[in-house]
Write a protein that holds these residues in place. Structure first.
Motif, PDB file in Angstrom:
ATOM      1  N   LEU A 124       0.847  -1.198   0.000  1.00  0.00           N
ATOM      2  CA  LEU A 124       0.000   0.000   0.000  1.00  0.00           C
ATOM      3  C   LEU A 124       0.878   1.242   0.000  1.00  0.00           C
ATOM      4  N   LYS A 125       0.597   2.162  -0.925  1.00  0.00           N
ATOM      5  CA  LYS A 125       1.274   3.473  -0.949  1.00  0.00           C
ATOM      6  C   LYS A 125       0.207   4.518  -0.652  1.00  0.00           C
ATOM      7  N   VAL A 126       0.494   5.383   0.321  1.00  0.00           N
ATOM      8  CA  VAL A 126      -0.492   6.418   0.660  1.00  0.00           C
ATOM      9  C   VAL A 126       0.127   7.807   0.530  1.00  0.00           C
ATOM     10  N   PHE A 127      -0.618   8.714  -0.074  1.00  0.00           N
ATOM     11  CA  PHE A 127      -0.166  10.091  -0.252  1.00  0.00           C
ATOM     12  C   PHE A 127      -1.001  11.023   0.621  1.00  0.00           C
ATOM     13  N   GLU A 128      -0.331  11.995   1.254  1.00  0.00           N
ATOM     14  CA  GLU A 128      -1.063  13.009   2.024  1.00  0.00           C
ATOM     15  C   GLU A 128      -0.188  14.260   2.084  1.00  0.00           C
ATOM     16  N   LEU A 129      -0.824  15.431   1.978  1.00  0.00           N
ATOM     17  CA  LEU A 129      -0.074  16.690   1.960  1.00  0.00           C
ATOM     18  C   LEU A 129      -0.326  17.583   3.163  1.00  0.00           C
ATOM     19  N   HIS A 130      -1.450  17.386   3.830  1.00  0.00           N
ATOM     20  CA  HIS A 130      -1.776  18.302   4.939  1.00  0.00           C
ATOM     21  C   HIS A 130      -0.743  18.159   6.061  1.00  0.00           C
ATOM     22  N   PRO A 131      -0.154  19.274   6.532  1.00  0.00           N
ATOM     23  CA  PRO A 131       0.925  19.167   7.532  1.00  0.00           C
ATOM     24  C   PRO A 131       0.502  18.483   8.831  1.00  0.00           C
ATOM     25  N   THR A 132      -0.736  18.679   9.255  1.00  0.00           N
ATOM     26  CA  THR A 132      -1.189  18.018  10.482  1.00  0.00           C
ATOM     27  C   THR A 132      -1.580  16.574  10.204  1.00  0.00           C
ATOM     28  N   ASP A 133      -2.319  16.376   9.129  1.00  0.00           N
ATOM     29  CA  ASP A 133      -2.812  15.022   8.861  1.00  0.00           C
ATOM     30  C   ASP A 133      -1.701  14.051   8.475  1.00  0.00           C
ATOM     31  N   ILE A 134      -0.631  14.562   7.860  1.00  0.00           N
ATOM     32  CA  ILE A 134       0.475  13.642   7.521  1.00  0.00           C
ATOM     33  C   ILE A 134       1.126  13.136   8.818  1.00  0.00           C
ATOM     34  N   LYS A 135       1.193  14.022   9.822  1.00  0.00           N
ATOM     35  CA  LYS A 135       1.771  13.598  11.119  1.00  0.00           C
ATOM     36  C   LYS A 135       0.858  12.560  11.779  1.00  0.00           C
ATOM     37  N   LEU A 136      -0.448  12.857  11.786  1.00  0.00           N
ATOM     38  CA  LEU A 136      -1.398  11.914  12.390  1.00  0.00           C
ATOM     39  C   LEU A 136      -1.367  10.579  11.648  1.00  0.00           C
ATOM     40  N   LEU A 137      -1.330  10.664  10.335  1.00  0.00           N
ATOM     41  CA  LEU A 137      -1.306   9.446   9.508  1.00  0.00           C
ATOM     42  C   LEU A 137      -0.067   8.610   9.818  1.00  0.00           C
ATOM     43  N   THR A 138       1.084   9.281   9.895  1.00  0.00           N
ATOM     44  CA  THR A 138       2.337   8.567  10.166  1.00  0.00           C
ATOM     45  C   THR A 138       2.267   7.888  11.532  1.00  0.00           C
ATOM     46  N   GLY A 139       1.778   8.621  12.535  1.00  0.00           N
ATOM     47  CA  GLY A 139       1.660   8.046  13.881  1.00  0.00           C
ATOM     48  C   GLY A 139       0.691   6.874  13.904  1.00  0.00           C
ATOM     49  N   ASN A 140      -0.418   7.030  13.230  1.00  0.00           N
ATOM     50  CA  ASN A 140      -1.419   5.957  13.210  1.00  0.00           C
ATOM     51  C   ASN A 140      -0.879   4.711  12.508  1.00  0.00           C
ATOM     52  N   ILE A 141      -0.239   4.932  11.351  1.00  0.00           N
ATOM     53  CA  ILE A 141       0.287   3.776  10.578  1.00  0.00           C
ATOM     54  C   ILE A 141       1.425   3.096  11.343  1.00  0.00           C
ATOM     55  N   ASP A 142       2.236   3.898  12.042  1.00  0.00           N
ATOM     56  CA  ASP A 142       3.344   3.322  12.839  1.00  0.00           C
ATOM     57  C   ASP A 142       2.814   2.255  13.800  1.00  0.00           C
ATOM     58  N   GLN A 143       1.656   2.548  14.375  1.00  0.00           N
ATOM     59  CA  GLN A 143       1.088   1.611  15.364  1.00  0.00           C
ATOM     60  C   GLN A 143       0.711   0.269  14.764  1.00  0.00           C
ATOM     61  N   LEU A 144       0.539   0.261  13.449  1.00  0.00           N
ATOM     62  CA  LEU A 144       0.163  -0.996  12.791  1.00  0.00           C
ATOM     63  C   LEU A 144       1.333  -1.969  12.708  1.00  0.00           C
ATOM     64  N   LYS A 145       2.554  -1.411  12.835  1.00  0.00           N
ATOM     65  CA  LYS A 145       3.762  -2.238  12.679  1.00  0.00           C
ATOM     66  C   LYS A 145       3.699  -3.024  11.372  1.00  0.00           C
ATOM     67  N   ALA A 146       3.321  -2.335  10.338  1.00  0.00           N
ATOM     68  CA  ALA A 146       3.138  -3.005   9.039  1.00  0.00           C
ATOM     69  C   ALA A 146       4.435  -3.071   8.237  1.00  0.00           C
ATOM     70  N   GLY A 147       5.491  -2.437   8.744  1.00  0.00           N
ATOM     71  CA  GLY A 147       6.791  -2.512   8.071  1.00  0.00           C
ATOM     72  C   GLY A 147       6.734  -1.987   6.649  1.00  0.00           C
ATOM     73  N   ARG A 148       7.329  -2.764   5.731  1.00  0.00           N
ATOM     74  CA  ARG A 148       7.435  -2.311   4.335  1.00  0.00           C
ATOM     75  C   ARG A 148       6.116  -2.444   3.571  1.00  0.00           C
ATOM     76  N   GLN A 149       5.126  -3.010   4.216  1.00  0.00           N
ATOM     77  CA  GLN A 149       3.853  -3.178   3.502  1.00  0.00           C
ATOM     78  C   GLN A 149       3.214  -1.831   3.160  1.00  0.00           C
ATOM     79  N   VAL A 150       3.425  -0.841   4.035  1.00  0.00           N
ATOM     80  CA  VAL A 150       2.795   0.472   3.810  1.00  0.00           C
ATOM     81  C   VAL A 150       3.871   1.548   3.660  1.00  0.00           C
ATOM     82  N   ALA A 151       3.801   2.317   2.589  1.00  0.00           N
ATOM     83  CA  ALA A 151       4.712   3.451   2.400  1.00  0.00           C
ATOM     84  C   ALA A 151       3.895   4.737   2.438  1.00  0.00           C
ATOM     85  N   ILE A 152       4.364   5.690   3.259  1.00  0.00           N
ATOM     86  CA  ILE A 152       3.661   6.981   3.379  1.00  0.00           C
ATOM     87  C   ILE A 152       4.458   8.027   2.631  1.00  0.00           C
TER      88      ILE A 152
END
Ligand SMILES: C[S@@+](CC[C@H](N)C(=O)[O-])C[C@H]1O[C@@H](n2cnc3c(N)ncnc32)[C@H](O)[C@@H]1O
Length: 304
Positions: A124-152
């Motif tokens: 999965l590749k995900v794109f986001e530009l909003h300065p706040t939402d990219i931070k929230l997205l990164t933090g949320n995805i980190d919790q998944l421990k999905a490793g290389r499966q997800v690229a932000i």
């Protein structure tokens, strides 16, 4: 630019439609053992709470997922929520899975729904530009421990998509859900899809749009339909109009890019062959469960 925050809209009727279709498509695409690449060009924050001040300000989930839950709960059969549609049931069960302690306070956005349904080989590749939402997205995805499966990627999704097409396995889903905060988004969607189809003609493309009284929005599905015909690709177009709002959202929603949205649609290029039948069953149920008045309606068309 960037006044739009999806947290104000998470779980509304447009999210219900787009996420239900997304889940139905992914259920089909993930059945095959060959790796699937999914690209979410406009990801948002990934995960939303429905009990925050932001969510309460607009109360849009009340008219979407929460209304659906209340209506289907009334028809509860045993421990399962009975909705009369397998795709709707699947979507509801999936969202409920993000609320393990009961209640409906967490709503998964597209990156979380997608990641949840992927197999080990899928990406999965995900794109986001909003300065706040990219931070929230990164933090949320980190919790998944999905490793290389997800690229932000903190990049423009319309442009960034190119570098991932065609995917190595030649199996891919492109989910394009812009905020349409900028009017140019409408033309950029068409340009992006035209270019992407040249690189990857057999990919499945899902494009969401608000069905509002603006020429750009009205013309978008027709332009995508023309493109599908020109490229000789099968297509499906569906829309849901929940009718007039009897109780407009309480309080000012200062960053609402589309206040009072009552209808939205999805244009799908190269849809799974199962999608039409699933939506034929589901859309009338959505009108019944989410309709605000007798003007609520759906449309469903498809062609080769
Ligand atoms: C409708 S929201 C996405 C919701 C998400 N797809 C979901 O279903 O949960 C649109 C998002 O796109 C972001 N955005 C706007 N322009 C963008 C661009 N050019 N590239 C990537 N993201 C963009 C916005 O900040 C916003 O978070």
């Amino acid at each position: 630019m960037f006044s739009y925050r999806h947290a104000f809209h998470a779980g509304n009727h447009a999210d219900v439609l787009k996420h239900l279709v997304l889940v139905a498509i992914l259920r089909h695409l993930t059945q095959k053992p060959t790796a699937l690449q999914v690209i979410d060009t406009h990801a948002g924050a990934g995960l939303y709470r429905l009990d925050t001040a932001q969510a309460h300000t607009s109360a849009e989930a009340d008219d979407g997922i929460l209304r659906l839950v209340n209506a289907t709960n009334r028809a509860k059969a045993g421990n399962s929520i009975h909705s009369g549609s397998a795709a709707l049931q699947d979507y509801l069960d999936l969202v409920k899975g993000f609320n393990p302690s009961g209640g409906w306070t967490v709503y998964p956005g597209s990156p979380f729904l997608i990641q949840h349904l992927l197999g080990d080989r899928d990406r999965l590749k995900v794109f986001e530009l909003h300065p706040t939402d990219i931070k929230l997205l990164t933090g949320n995805i980190d919790q998944l421990k999905a490793g290389r499966q997800v690229a932000i990627l903190r990049e423009d999704g319309f442009e960034g998509l190119k570098k991932f097409l065609p995917p190595p396995s030649r199996r891919g889903l492109i989910f394009c859900d812009p905020s349409y905060e900028l009017k140019t988004d409408y033309t950029r969607v068409v340009k992006m899809t035209t270019d992407a189809l040249q690189r990857f003609a057999t990919g499945t493309y899902v494009i969401w749009y608000p069905n509002i009284a603006r020429l750009n929005a009205q013309e978008l599905p027709r332009k995508l339909w023309n493109l599908s015909l020109r490229c000789k690709r099968p297509w499906l177009h569906c829309s849901l109009d929940v009718g007039h709002s009897s109780s407009p959202s309480a309080g000012p929603v200062t960053d609402d890019a589309r206040p009072g949205l009552s209808a939205s649609g999805l244009f799908v290029i190269n849809p799974p062959y199962t999608l039409h039948a699933a939506l034929k069953e589901t859309l009338p149920a959505l009108v019944r469960l989410l309709g605000r008045d007798s003007s609520a309606r759906f449309s469903l068309d498809a062609g080769e």
